[in-house]
Design an enzyme around this catalytic site. Structure first.
Site, PDB file in Angstrom:
ATOM      1  N   ASN A   1      -2.749 -26.756  -6.190  1.00 49.12           N
ATOM      2  CA  ASN A   1      -4.168 -26.650  -6.536  1.00 49.12           C
ATOM      3  C   ASN A   1      -4.341 -27.066  -7.982  1.00 49.12           C
ATOM      4  OD1 ASN A   1      -5.513 -25.264  -4.098  1.00 49.12           O
ATOM      5  ND2 ASN A   1      -3.625 -24.090  -4.448  1.00 49.12           N
ATOM      6  N   GLU A   2      -4.659 -28.344  -8.146  1.00 43.56           N
ATOM      7  CA  GLU A   2      -4.769 -28.917  -9.482  1.00 43.56           C
ATOM      8  C   GLU A   2      -6.092 -28.488 -10.126  1.00 43.56           C
ATOM      9  OE1 GLU A   2      -2.305 -30.155 -10.716  1.00 43.56           O
ATOM     10  OE2 GLU A   2      -1.169 -31.429  -9.372  1.00 43.56           O
ATOM     11  N   PRO A   3      -6.247 -28.712 -11.445  1.00 45.50           N
ATOM     12  CA  PRO A   3      -7.514 -28.390 -12.100  1.00 45.50           C
ATOM     13  C   PRO A   3      -8.691 -28.947 -11.305  1.00 45.50           C
ATOM     14  CG  PRO A   3      -5.916 -29.053 -13.737  1.00 45.50           C
ATOM     15  CD  PRO A   3      -5.250 -29.236 -12.409  1.00 45.50           C
TER      16      PRO A   3
ATOM     17  N   SER B   1      -9.727 -27.165  -8.671  1.00 52.29           N
ATOM     18  CA  SER B   1      -9.671 -26.430  -7.393  1.00 52.29           C
ATOM     19  C   SER B   1     -10.454 -25.134  -7.537  1.00 52.29           C
ATOM     20  CB  SER B   1      -8.225 -26.089  -7.029  1.00 52.29           C
ATOM     21  OG  SER B   1      -7.454 -27.256  -6.952  1.00 52.29           O
TER      22      SER B   1
END
Ligand code: F6R
Length: 642
Positions: free
Chosen positions: A161-163, A165
């Protein structure tokens, strides 16, 4: 779980336990996993574990395997769900998370294969949505996750869950962030080969677990941990959403925790023993007020929570001068000692005037990034400098670099048709490179060849610094040659090779790095190996007189209060350093976008060296172009005092 923060932890919005070493931390986490599994056994149900991959949990999995093998602990009533999987990698692929889990855990404990769930990276695009919903349903059908193990990426991601998300995000397909892909580049022999997508549980899915344990080691995680633990909850740092979970705890090592307020600014959270942190407090006050140290006034201290420091140390006037002098005394243009000078306030003794210096680089480029300017100076000052590359670094060479080198060799072979053996080897390598898929593993021959490329680059870069090639050693430590990233196993033969070199050189100075590195990284492993070798030499006369220095990695610039020796670089010396670094061309970023250039490791090193110089300047010391920084290796100094 007792989640009440103490006064010390008042800034921390996730309960955090900080351990001296990762080993101490994983012992505690493994014990709580074992307790959970036992409790579920007694209740006659399965324990549902959420698992992560990456470097971080490797030690934890080793401890679980030890429990199984040595203490007969059983995992038969365990169901597992992994967080994520690269999209497009089949389960048997060496870098797939499924394969990782098989090697690191599942294949070595008795968890029933039918209880294991890892997202399928080969699902067709049109089926991904339905597949992800099913994955969530399977978690629910199993009763929900009892305990979810998490690592954290440098972007602040949990799972993938990258920035960006959201807190409610569910299991889905995501695009990987550039920094994440760069961090994975080593595993895939080049950033270009790292898959662009992954399937991951969402933040919302993760938050549904009954209990969460986030693990993190090494200084590269320190800044993002502070943001996640003490900062606001924000999509920019997805791990910050863990703050909202009633039963989440972070288990981190001391270097990863270094940026938390209780360690970075301990006086803000309670009474302190000022003695070891005076320099830190004064520098941080000067930073906050944007004033040079010598211009700090009594009121500056009293109005900014440092009144107690003044009570104990006198006035701003004496304190400022004392700290200014301490900082001043860390600066030296004579890293090998200044001959015939009064050395009572210098970091390096004047005698012997001519020193034997031994520099260890974990992989080619590491020492150059940290101390090329200093190496250059040591050579110019006529010291006998030996440079030992501990590993060849072959795992870091992208195929394209090897293809280029092969084409050169082919040209040469055309001119030397009599060298049949050489021609055959080149042909075999060319064949392998032509037929391998981007994700395929390298044969031993290809690894060796890639090692030769890095050695050639290293030699060329050493020559820029004025090092004699006869003093450049490649130890090719067995742990690296036989292993792969995240799966290295060290042995006595690694330590023996380092010890042997030390005993041949009998150095007056040793330089190493990696004390703050992830313990599973090549730098972290190399640091422990060199430390063991030095410990084994502890009683020898040369070792008792030897100064051991640690140089900074390009992860982050050190703060002036941490630095024991600051070696300034002139503009011309910085240019020499960059020239040296550029010779490691196989290590340049593989992504063909101009804006990514600032992410190059040499750019980071240059930025860090310039930032340190600016920091010294702001504190009121001389204004230099750049500074390389060093810390004393306290353990070996303590030993030599015995
Ligand atoms: C892996 C995962 C990731 C990693 C993170 C840290 O399953 O979900 O979030 O935990 O990228 O990776 P390492 O441990 O390699 O630093």
């Amino acid at each position: 779980m007792d989640n009440q923060p103490t006064e010390l932890e008042q800034y921390e919005r996730i309960p955090t336990k900080v351990y001296k070493t990762p080993d101490d931390a994983v012992g505690v986490v493994a014990a709580s996993i074992a307790r959970l599994i036992r409790r579920c056994q007694q209740e006659g149900r399965n324990a549902v574990l959420g698992l992560a991959t990456g470097s971080t949990p490797v030690k934890l999995y080793r401890e679980l395997i030890r429990l199984h093998r040595q203490e007969g602990f059983s995992f038969r009533n365990v169901v597992t769900f992994n967080l994520d999987e690269y999209y497009g990698l089949p389960p048997h692929h060496p870098e797939s998370y499924r394969h990782f889990m098989e090697v690191q855990l599942f294949g070595q404990i008795d968890v029933p294969p039918e209880n294991i769930h890892v997202p399928d990276g080969m699902i067709s695009r049109s089926e991904v949505f339905g597949y992800c919903q099913e994955y969530e349903r399977a978690v629910q059908d199993a009763g929900g996750i009892d305990l979810q193990i998490l690592g954290i990426g440098r972007t602040g991601h949990i799972g993938f869950n990258e920035p960006g998300s959201g807190i409610d995000s569910r299991t889905r397909m995501v695009a990987l962030d550039r920094l994440t892909r760069r961090d994975a580049a080593r595993d895939f022999r080049g950033e270009a080969n790292v898959p662009g997508y992954a399937i991951t549980m969402g933040v919302g899915t993760i938050l549904q677990a009954k209990e969460l344990a986030l693990l993190a080691w090494g200084e590269s995680k320190a800044a993002i941990l502070r943001a996640a633990i003490e900062g606001p909850q924000t999509e920019t740092v997805p791990a910050s959403f863990l703050q909202g979970h009633a039963s989440c705890r972070c288990y981190i090592d001391a270097v990863a925790g270094a940026e938390l307020t209780r360690f970075r600014f301990p006086w803000k959270v309670g009474p302190v023993d000022w003695k070891p942190i005076i320099r830190k407090a004064v520098v941080s006050l000067a930073n906050d007020l944007k004033k040079p140290v010598l211009r700090l006034r009594d009121e500056d201290y009293t109005e900014n929570g440092l009144a107690q420091l003044l009570v104990e140390t006198g006035s701003a006037y004496t304190l400022n001068i004392r700290i200014f002098n301490e900082l001043q005394h860390t600066i030296t243009g004579w890293p090998g000692g200044k001959p015939n000078a009064d050395d009572s306030n210098r970091p390096v003794p004047a005698e012997p005037a001519w020193k034997r210096v031994l520099v260890f680089g974990p992989e080619p480029l590491d020492a150059e990034l940290g101390m090329a300017g200093t190496l250059h100076r040591l050579c110019r000052h006529q010291h006998e400098v030996t440079f030992a590359y501990l590993t060849s670094g072959n795992l870091g060479v992208p195929d394209n670099e090897a293809r280029m080198a092969i084409s050169l060799l082919n040209e040469l072979n055309v001119n030397r048709p009599e060298d049949v053996q050489g021609k055959n080897r080149v042909e075999d390598l060319a064949h392998e490179l032509e037929h391998k898929a981007p994700f395929d593993e390298d044969s031993l021959d290809l690894r060796q060849f890639k090692g030769l490329i890095r050695k050639a680059e290293a030699r060329a870069s050493c020559q820029v610094l004025g090092l004699a090639l006869s003093r450049v050693h490649f130890l090719d430590l067995p742990f690296y040659e036989k292993g792969r990233y995240r799966q290295f196993t060290t042995g006595q033969e690694d330590v023996a090779a380092i010890q042997d070199l030390c005993q041949r050189i009998l150095p007056h100075q040793i330089y190493i790095t990696g004390s703050g590195a992830d313990p599973n990284s090549v730098a972290g492993i190399s640091f422990r190996l060199v430390s063991s070798a030095l410990e084994a030499c502890g009683n020898e006369a040369w070792m008792k007189a030897c100064q051991v220095w640690m140089y900074a990695s390009s992860e982050r610039p050190w703060y002036p209060e941490e630095i024991d020796m600051a070696v300034p670089l002139s503009p011309a010396e910085l240019a020499v350093k960059l020239d040296c670094l550029y010779h490691h061309r196989s290590q340049r970023s593989q992504t063909p976008f101009v804006e990514t250039q600032s992410g190059e490791s040499w750019q980071q090193a240059e930025n860090n060296n310039r930032a340190t110089a600016r920091h010294y300047d702001r504190l009121g010391l001389a204004e230099y172009e750049a500074i390389e920084s060093f810390k004393r290796h306290k353990e070996s100094e303590a030993r030599s005092r015995k």
